[in-house]
Design a protein around this motif. Sequence first.
Motif, PDB file in Angstrom:
ATOM      1  N   SER A 166       0.778  -1.480   0.139  1.00 30.26           N
ATOM      2  CA  SER A 166       0.022  -0.141   0.020  1.00 30.26           C
ATOM      3  C   SER A 166       1.092   1.250  -0.579  1.00 30.26           C
ATOM      4  O   SER A 166       1.801   1.246  -0.417  1.00 30.26           O
ATOM      5  CB  SER A 166      -1.469  -0.124   1.295  1.00 30.26           C
ATOM      6  OG  SER A 166      -0.128   0.081   2.752  1.00 30.26           O
ATOM      7  N   LEU A 167       0.407   2.175   0.224  1.00 28.23           N
ATOM      8  CA  LEU A 167       0.557   3.639   0.606  1.00 28.23           C
ATOM      9  C   LEU A 167       1.000   3.788   1.645  1.00 28.23           C
ATOM     10  O   LEU A 167       0.884   5.244   2.122  1.00 28.23           O
ATOM     11  CB  LEU A 167       0.410   4.810  -0.582  1.00 28.23           C
ATOM     12  CG  LEU A 167       0.880   4.119  -2.164  1.00 28.23           C
ATOM     13  CD1 LEU A 167       0.120   5.180  -3.251  1.00 28.23           C
ATOM     14  CD2 LEU A 167       1.728   4.168  -2.161  1.00 28.23           C
ATOM     15  N   ILE A 168       0.610   3.113   2.592  1.00 25.66           N
ATOM     16  CA  ILE A 168       0.114   3.438   3.818  1.00 25.66           C
ATOM     17  C   ILE A 168       1.482   3.540   4.008  1.00 25.66           C
ATOM     18  O   ILE A 168       2.653   3.461   4.455  1.00 25.66           O
ATOM     19  CB  ILE A 168      -0.253   2.944   5.083  1.00 25.66           C
ATOM     20  CG1 ILE A 168      -2.434   2.634   4.588  1.00 25.66           C
ATOM     21  CG2 ILE A 168      -0.575   3.204   6.359  1.00 25.66           C
ATOM     22  CD1 ILE A 168      -3.188   1.736   4.857  1.00 25.66           C
ATOM     23  N   SER A 169       1.624   5.228   5.295  1.00 26.99           N
ATOM     24  CA  SER A 169       3.486   5.273   5.755  1.00 26.99           C
ATOM     25  C   SER A 169       3.335   5.079   7.146  1.00 26.99           C
ATOM     26  O   SER A 169       4.839   5.054   7.891  1.00 26.99           O
ATOM     27  CB  SER A 169       3.493   6.827   5.473  1.00 26.99           C
ATOM     28  OG  SER A 169       2.718   7.942   5.805  1.00 26.99           O
ATOM     29  N   THR A 170       2.923   5.092   8.196  1.00 22.41           N
ATOM     30  CA  THR A 170       3.051   4.483   9.341  1.00 22.41           C
ATOM     31  C   THR A 170       2.013   3.521   9.747  1.00 22.41           C
ATOM     32  O   THR A 170       1.518   3.705  10.034  1.00 22.41           O
ATOM     33  CB  THR A 170       2.355   6.226  10.433  1.00 22.41           C
ATOM     34  OG1 THR A 170       1.306   6.431  10.457  1.00 22.41           O
ATOM     35  CG2 THR A 170       3.160   7.027   9.579  1.00 22.41           C
ATOM     36  N   TRP A 171       2.795   3.497  11.509  1.00 17.98           N
ATOM     37  CA  TRP A 171       1.881   1.857  11.589  1.00 17.98           C
ATOM     38  C   TRP A 171       0.498   3.242  12.692  1.00 17.98           C
ATOM     39  O   TRP A 171      -0.602   1.989  12.672  1.00 17.98           O
ATOM     40  CB  TRP A 171       2.610   1.671  13.214  1.00 17.98           C
ATOM     41  CG  TRP A 171       3.627   0.271  12.921  1.00 17.98           C
ATOM     42  CD1 TRP A 171       4.734   0.968  11.847  1.00 17.98           C
ATOM     43  CD2 TRP A 171       3.456  -0.680  12.366  1.00 17.98           C
ATOM     44  NE1 TRP A 171       5.459  -0.609  11.554  1.00 17.98           N
ATOM     45  CE2 TRP A 171       4.154  -1.688  11.540  1.00 17.98           C
ATOM     46  CE3 TRP A 171       1.905  -1.604  12.765  1.00 17.98           C
ATOM     47  CZ2 TRP A 171       4.216  -3.219  11.799  1.00 17.98           C
ATOM     48  CZ3 TRP A 171       1.540  -2.721  11.735  1.00 17.98           C
ATOM     49  CH2 TRP A 171       2.835  -3.462  11.470  1.00 17.98           C
TER      50      TRP A 171
END
Length: 528
Positions: A166-171
Amino acid sequence: MTNEETIEIGARIESDGHYATVMFVGPVPPTSGIWIGVEWDDPSRGKHDGCYEGVRYFSTEHSTAGSFLRLKKCNRGVPFMTALVEKYGRVEDENELVRPEEMFVLGTNKKTHVELVGAQKVNMEQSQFCKLKEVSLNGMHVNGAGNMGDIARNLPNIRELQLSNSLISTWSQIIEIVSQMPLLKQLDVSLNRLQLPNVEDSRKNVCVPVEILYANRLNVDWQDVNKFIVLFKSLLEFHICYNRITYLENCSVYIENLTLLNLEGNPIHEWRNVLCLADLKHLETLILNETDLGEIVFPDGNYPTVHFPKLVSLSLSNNRISEWSSVNELNKLQSLTVLRFHRNPLVEKAGGSLEARQVIIAKMSRIKMLNRMEVSAGERRGAELDYIKLYGLEWKAAGGGTDPTKLSSSFMDAHPRYVELIKKLGSAEDSEMKKIESSALKNSLIRVKFKNPLLGDSPDLEKKLPLTMTIQKLKALIQRMFKLPDQGIIRLSYVSQKMIGPEIDLDNNMRDLSYYSVEDGDTICVHC
């Protein structure tokens, strides 16, 4: 603020099918306009390390991982619900579900178009989001939760969620999504680059009921794992493959209830690092394929060892294990019944997978499944008898022929089960004891054909077999090949390709193929 300035440092982007992390936003003289400095996941994609024309704009881990892009080349992704609707939303035009021109089967100089039946029905069912229990948004460029509450309202029954690539960048963004799924049990966040949670996030009493977590290829080490694993307090299975894990010290209390841990593809190197996991009292399955392990030693010296008391299944394929002493050590694991041991130097050292299999079975008293094949009682008896014969001369030379209680320590270290096997099955006759010859002679292979009525009109099967294979082992192989219920129903004979005559019965389970003068090109007949 201009549109270009809305992209943040640390954001994830996709460009031409490649993924990167934003490291810089701003001008790069002497050019005009705003540039986006990125660090590619694939370091061969870039041209520099963030230093351009002698000016340092950002830094990358690899010397060729950096690039500058214009914003129009950066795909910044979409919120979770947008991606969900794109993949699972209802499509009114049936032709949009399946493009007829793309549905075909290629044959010999011919293209046959086919029809996909039921596509509209599947789409109708999936478009009812409230009924969905499994969602896969792999590669859908999800960049976050979107409006808080949207996911909870639309997806109340999700049990399994895939957010890999995905393009999720943080927990923190991951938690914003899964905290809206109270029934979620399985989560896959593989193939992402996620900023570790800060202290404040870690201290939040977030209830994430995930029991199975896939976190493969995140480019993390064990210290990083300990920082994000605190977000998951109910884990039972943890897959953390192909990362940068070398040391396994200071295991988090949040993995103490694990029943399965998969560390495949991590450069662990030393067994002493694996022993850091030995206090996981509930661990039943441990996967250590391709971890560069070369030797297995339990330092406590106990039999059975106190380490890994509940471990039932262990995978050690694709490592550097080259000595039988490591297999002897594995026999100390009191609950181990399932082992995978493909492609280790020891296998070739033994002369091949069949030979190695028999020795492993003889050395490990509790193994019931080896390399995904069941170890039957007949195969175990054959392997143990053959082991007694194979090392009989060495046993006699070590003192076994005169006073079995005074065997040399070197023999006992190399063959810790030998005395146990003799008590169980008896010692071999002198005529049965085998001289251990060079591997080239001992493991010479012959190609034989198998003829079986079960094959019908199909061509005969061919297989290479060692001349040292006993008829008992051959029956075990045939049972697996033809999926027969019991070795007891198998009767074997063979036909020589050189001599015309009746079939020759292979009627002694303890004799090997060389005893019957089976040669290359002969046919083995299987009667049931």
